[in-house]
Design a protein around this motif. Structure first.
Motif, mmCIF file in Angstrom:
data_model
loop_
_atom_site.group_PDB
_atom_site.id
_atom_site.type_symbol
_atom_site.label_atom_id
_atom_site.label_comp_id
_atom_site.label_asym_id
_atom_site.label_seq_id
_atom_site.Cartn_x
_atom_site.Cartn_y
_atom_site.Cartn_z
ATOM 1 N N PHE A 1 1.362 -9.109 -12.522
ATOM 2 C CA PHE A 1 1.799 -7.982 -11.529
ATOM 3 C C PHE A 1 1.041 -7.446 -10.444
ATOM 4 N N ILE A 2 1.232 -6.404 -9.574
ATOM 5 C CA ILE A 2 0.580 -5.745 -8.423
ATOM 6 C C ILE A 2 0.059 -4.592 -9.055
ATOM 7 N N LYS A 3 -1.507 -4.702 -8.717
ATOM 8 C CA LYS A 3 -2.311 -2.957 -9.073
ATOM 9 C C LYS A 3 -2.108 -2.577 -7.078
ATOM 10 N N CYS A 4 -1.480 -1.825 -7.007
ATOM 11 C CA CYS A 4 -1.575 -1.224 -5.576
ATOM 12 C C CYS A 4 -2.588 -0.612 -5.083
ATOM 13 N N ASN A 5 -3.851 -1.047 -5.536
ATOM 14 C CA ASN A 5 -5.303 -0.757 -4.511
ATOM 15 C C ASN A 5 -5.952 -0.362 -3.838
ATOM 16 N N ASP A 6 -4.600 -0.894 -2.734
ATOM 17 C CA ASP A 6 -4.836 -0.309 -1.146
ATOM 18 C C ASP A 6 -6.651 -1.063 -0.721
ATOM 19 N N CYS A 7 -6.503 -2.330 -1.406
ATOM 20 C CA CYS A 7 -7.731 -3.441 -1.203
ATOM 21 C C CYS A 7 -7.300 -4.510 0.648
ATOM 22 N N GLY A 8 -5.643 -3.973 0.727
ATOM 23 C CA GLY A 8 -5.541 -4.206 2.613
ATOM 24 C C GLY A 8 -5.319 -6.042 2.309
ATOM 25 N N ALA A 9 -4.901 -5.917 3.565
ATOM 26 C CA ALA A 9 -4.338 -7.614 4.095
ATOM 27 C C ALA A 9 -5.323 -8.034 5.083
ATOM 28 N N ARG A 10 -5.582 -9.080 4.409
ATOM 29 C CA ARG A 10 -6.763 -9.828 5.610
ATOM 30 C C ARG A 10 -6.723 -10.467 7.349
#
Length: 434
Positions: free
Chosen positions: A88-97
């Motif tokens: 699953f995806i944790k929507c933690n705003d780590c960002g796109a590279r």
């Protein structure tokens, strides 16, 4: 790749995420069909001339991305696994590279090379894993050419969505760049799918189950794969249609006719059994205008009888089968994934020889200052040994003016590619400079 690596230089890395915080404990759960695609990646490069790129700075690009990622916050999260092992995806705003680079060639020089390995250097080929929590599902590369033109390379983990979802994603960035609001999505984040009542425990033909790959999401290949791309002009396509159908008015569209020809070529040069089952992927018309993200494309199997010899079959018969006799296997794929609670590993592209119709995915709707891309290059990473063929418009004029020119990307075993290229050239579908 030594030449291409030296041509693309001054590479810088950073991350870009949503302008507003998503919040804590927000999770997105991919569907079974999403998870069936998790070993595949879409790689798209958009080329813009200097007029479209004039005054476009990295700061302006990033500023627009902060707004753009607000509705697309799941693309900035990171994968985790539940206690059962389901991703699953944790929507933690780590960002796109975000990747910045320079190219020592002009845009025209780059396009004139017709070199897919050079095009590939304009987009990241990073995959998810082996550490899920550090792997971005989206990477964006902006490359500046010597002439002032630019390319935008999109690396999109297919587990997020199909080609239409990826195209709408990047087109939404263009809307923000043009001072329009980003597209709002209606179906994210998603909760864990409800258990489905599955049918007989039989794996689908269109997807192949493989041994667990763990947290390094890329399918293994037993053969060395090669990629080759070429343009097909309107006159070449008209010639193909005339060769197959003659004066008949009951013609299949060029996509099916072209794929029938390549299908027979592959059968002619493939060692071992002929590819009597193929997969056809195309846009689901019912999903075209929905503001959704996910894998919704139609995935169909097309089978010829065991008694048939593909090399001897008429191309009109093969083309008609590709148009009329496909059996949609999405439900069976979903059931196969959910039977194992989302932890099994499958791959689809290249499980059978796979034909991908990208003609309705609005590749040229991404605009900068009113300018469409000069050219769009498309490929897929993670294709299995049977290979994949991608067909899409060769330029914006192909759509705008009703001109039916195509661009074809073939991903096939290396030992087959040169033979197939020679056959295409012999039949007038590959020009000498290709």
């Amino acid at each position: 790749m030594v030449l291409e690596e030296s041509v693309v230089h001054d590479v810088r890395l950073s991350s870009v995420g949503p302008g507003r915080a998503t919040g804590s404990d927000v999770f997105h759960n991919p569907s079974g069909l999403d998870l069936a695609m998790k070993l595949h990646y879409l790689r798209v490069v958009y080329f813009f001339d200097s007029e479209a790129a004039e005054g476009l700075t990295i700061m302006k690009i990033k500023d627009a991305m902060f707004t753009w990622f607000n509705p697309y916050f799941i693309t900035c999260g990171r994968f985790r696994r539940s206690d059962s092992g389901r991703p699953f995806i944790k929507c933690n705003d780590c960002g796109a590279r975000f990747i910045e680079a320079k190219c020592s060639k002009t845009l025209d020089e780059c396009l004139a090379t017709k070199n897919s390995s050079l095009y590939k250097s304009l987009v990241s080929h990073q995959v998810i894993g082996p550490e899920l929590s550090f792997s971005p599902p989206v990477l964006l590369q902006v490359t500046t050419f010597k002439c002032g033109g630019i390319s935008l390379g999109l690396s999109w983990a297919h587990v997020l969505g199909d080609p239409l979802a990826a195209t709408e994603f990047i087109n939404s960035w263009g809307q923000v760049m043009n001072n329009l609001g980003p597209k709002m999505l209606s179906n994210i984040p998603r909760s864990v799918p409800k258990p489905i009542q599955s049918g007989p425990e039989k794996d689908p033909i269109s997807a192949k189950r493989i041994d667990p790959v763990g947290d390094h999401w890329i399918p293994p290949n037993n053969k060395k794969m090669d990629t080759f791309s070429f343009h097909l002009t309107t006159s070449q396509l008209n010639y193909l249609q005339a060769q197959i159908w003659g004066p008949s008015l009951d013609q299949t569209p060029p996509f099916e006719s072209l794929c029938a020809m390549i299908w027979r070529c592959v059968a002619q040069f493939r060692a071992g059994p002929e590819p009597k089952t193929v997969t056809v992927c195309r846009l689901d018309p019912s999903k075209k205008d929905n503001d959704i993200i996910g894998n919704n494309q139609v995935i169909s199997k097309v089978e010829v009888g065991s008694e048939c010899c593909i090399i001897d079959m008429d191309l009109s018969v093969l083309a008609s089968m590709l148009r009329d006799e496909g059996v949609d296997e999405r439900k069976q794929i979903e059931e196969a994934i959910e039977r194992d609670e989302g932890v099994s590993d499958f791959f689809l592209y290249g499980a059978n020889l796979t034909f991908v119709d990208l003609e309705e995915t609005n590749l040229y709707d991404l605009e900068l200052k009113g300018h469409s891309p000069t050219f769009v290059y498309y490929t897929i990473q993670g294709v299995g040994d049977e290979g994949a063929i991608l067909v899409y418009p060769s330029s914006h004029g192909s759509i705008k003016n009703g001109v039916d020119a195509k661009f074809v990307t073939m991903i096939l075993p290396e030992d087959e590619m040169e033979k197939i290229k020679s056959e295409l050239k012999l039949n007038g579908f590959l020009l000498e400079d290709n």
